[in-house]
Design a protein around this motif. Sequence first.
Motif, mmCIF file in Angstrom:
data_model
loop_
_atom_site.group_PDB
_atom_site.id
_atom_site.type_symbol
_atom_site.label_atom_id
_atom_site.label_comp_id
_atom_site.label_asym_id
_atom_site.label_seq_id
_atom_site.Cartn_x
_atom_site.Cartn_y
_atom_site.Cartn_z
ATOM 1 N N UNK A 87 0.819 -1.220 0.000
ATOM 2 C CA UNK A 87 0.000 0.000 0.000
ATOM 3 C C UNK A 87 0.847 1.261 0.000
ATOM 4 N N UNK A 88 2.012 1.229 0.649
ATOM 5 C CA UNK A 88 2.876 2.408 0.707
ATOM 6 C C UNK A 88 4.303 2.018 0.337
ATOM 7 N N UNK A 89 5.108 3.001 0.020
ATOM 8 C CA UNK A 89 6.515 2.755 -0.288
ATOM 9 C C UNK A 89 7.217 2.181 0.945
ATOM 10 N N UNK A 90 6.899 2.708 2.128
ATOM 11 C CA UNK A 90 7.527 2.230 3.363
ATOM 12 C C UNK A 90 7.195 0.750 3.590
ATOM 13 N N UNK A 91 5.949 0.362 3.365
ATOM 14 C CA UNK A 91 5.569 -1.043 3.533
ATOM 15 C C UNK A 91 6.264 -1.920 2.500
ATOM 16 N N UNK A 92 6.338 -1.423 1.282
ATOM 17 C CA UNK A 92 7.014 -2.155 0.211
ATOM 18 C C UNK A 92 8.484 -2.394 0.578
ATOM 19 N N UNK A 93 9.132 -1.357 1.073
ATOM 20 C CA UNK A 93 10.550 -1.487 1.440
ATOM 21 C C UNK A 93 10.727 -2.444 2.618
ATOM 22 N N UNK A 94 9.808 -2.410 3.567
ATOM 23 C CA UNK A 94 9.892 -3.326 4.715
ATOM 24 C C UNK A 94 9.770 -4.774 4.242
ATOM 25 N N UNK A 95 8.852 -5.022 3.320
ATOM 26 C CA UNK A 95 8.663 -6.382 2.785
ATOM 27 C C UNK A 95 9.911 -6.820 2.003
ATOM 28 N N UNK A 96 10.451 -5.923 1.203
ATOM 29 C CA UNK A 96 11.650 -6.242 0.418
ATOM 30 C C UNK A 96 12.853 -6.497 1.343
ATOM 31 N N UNK A 97 12.976 -5.654 2.354
ATOM 32 C CA UNK A 97 14.074 -5.808 3.320
ATOM 33 C C UNK A 97 13.983 -7.184 3.989
ATOM 34 N N UNK A 98 12.775 -7.549 4.415
ATOM 35 C CA UNK A 98 12.560 -8.852 5.031
ATOM 36 C C UNK A 98 12.934 -9.974 4.065
ATOM 37 N N UNK A 99 12.546 -9.822 2.803
ATOM 38 C CA UNK A 99 12.847 -10.848 1.796
ATOM 39 C C UNK A 99 14.357 -10.994 1.593
ATOM 40 N N UNK A 100 15.074 -9.879 1.604
ATOM 41 C CA UNK A 100 16.532 -9.913 1.445
ATOM 42 C C UNK A 100 17.173 -10.662 2.613
ATOM 43 N N UNK A 101 16.764 -10.332 3.838
ATOM 44 C CA UNK A 101 17.347 -11.000 5.007
ATOM 45 C C UNK A 101 16.962 -12.482 5.054
ATOM 46 N N UNK A 102 15.723 -12.795 4.702
ATOM 47 C CA UNK A 102 15.297 -14.198 4.677
ATOM 48 C C UNK A 102 16.102 -14.988 3.646
ATOM 49 N N UNK A 103 16.323 -14.393 2.488
ATOM 50 C CA UNK A 103 17.099 -15.064 1.439
ATOM 51 C C UNK A 103 18.538 -15.263 1.888
ATOM 52 N N UNK A 104 19.109 -14.251 2.516
ATOM 53 C CA UNK A 104 20.486 -14.364 3.004
ATOM 54 C C UNK A 104 20.595 -15.479 4.035
#
Length: 198
Positions: free
Chosen positions: A7-24
């Motif tokens: 819904x927001x850029x901040x939420x999008x970035x939080x989801x992407x950040x989580x995905x990066x850490x989960x992948x790592x």
Amino acid sequence: MPRISEATVAQHRAVQHRAVLDAAEKLIVAGGGKVPTLAEVATEVGLARSSVYLYVSSREDMVIQLLLETIPAWLQELTGKLEGAGTDPGDRLAAYVRVTLRLFVEGSHGPLMVAAQAYPGAFVDERVQRAHNGLEPALRTLLGEGVDIVRPLIDAAIQRGAELVTQSGADVEAVSAVLQRMARASLAGDLDDPGGRH
């Protein structure tokens, strides 16, 4: 502007950040502690490598961020297990051994510790030090004052036990039982005799 999935850029970035850490974390666990490159993380997530830099600045920063998540999560799990271990110091230290060994063998804790050893700066990072130092009072409360010397030695034995399980195929229950006996003996004074007299 790139399309966002939240819904927001901040939420999008939080989801992407989580995905990066989960992948790592997934790649570190799969690699037995080998730290992936940011390009490998980007591929795992499905992002451009340049996008990964929005969330982690380097491989060391990636390890630091994972440590900052792992330390409190480990303490929370440990606290929950020790609450049911009663008041006997031997029982509580045995529970500590069981939980910690399981985290090293089954979870991401062991591979992440191996990964962090490749980046010594991660351990001296001020935030990691603060989080790690925050463990001490909590563990002293959980385990009692008498384990200040015993626990670091038990921790080293747990790490070696985890290596026997993951690298040499030793039975985790057998290793856990030996470590628990060692822990109980150390509190009982059986390991106190520096001259080797029994």
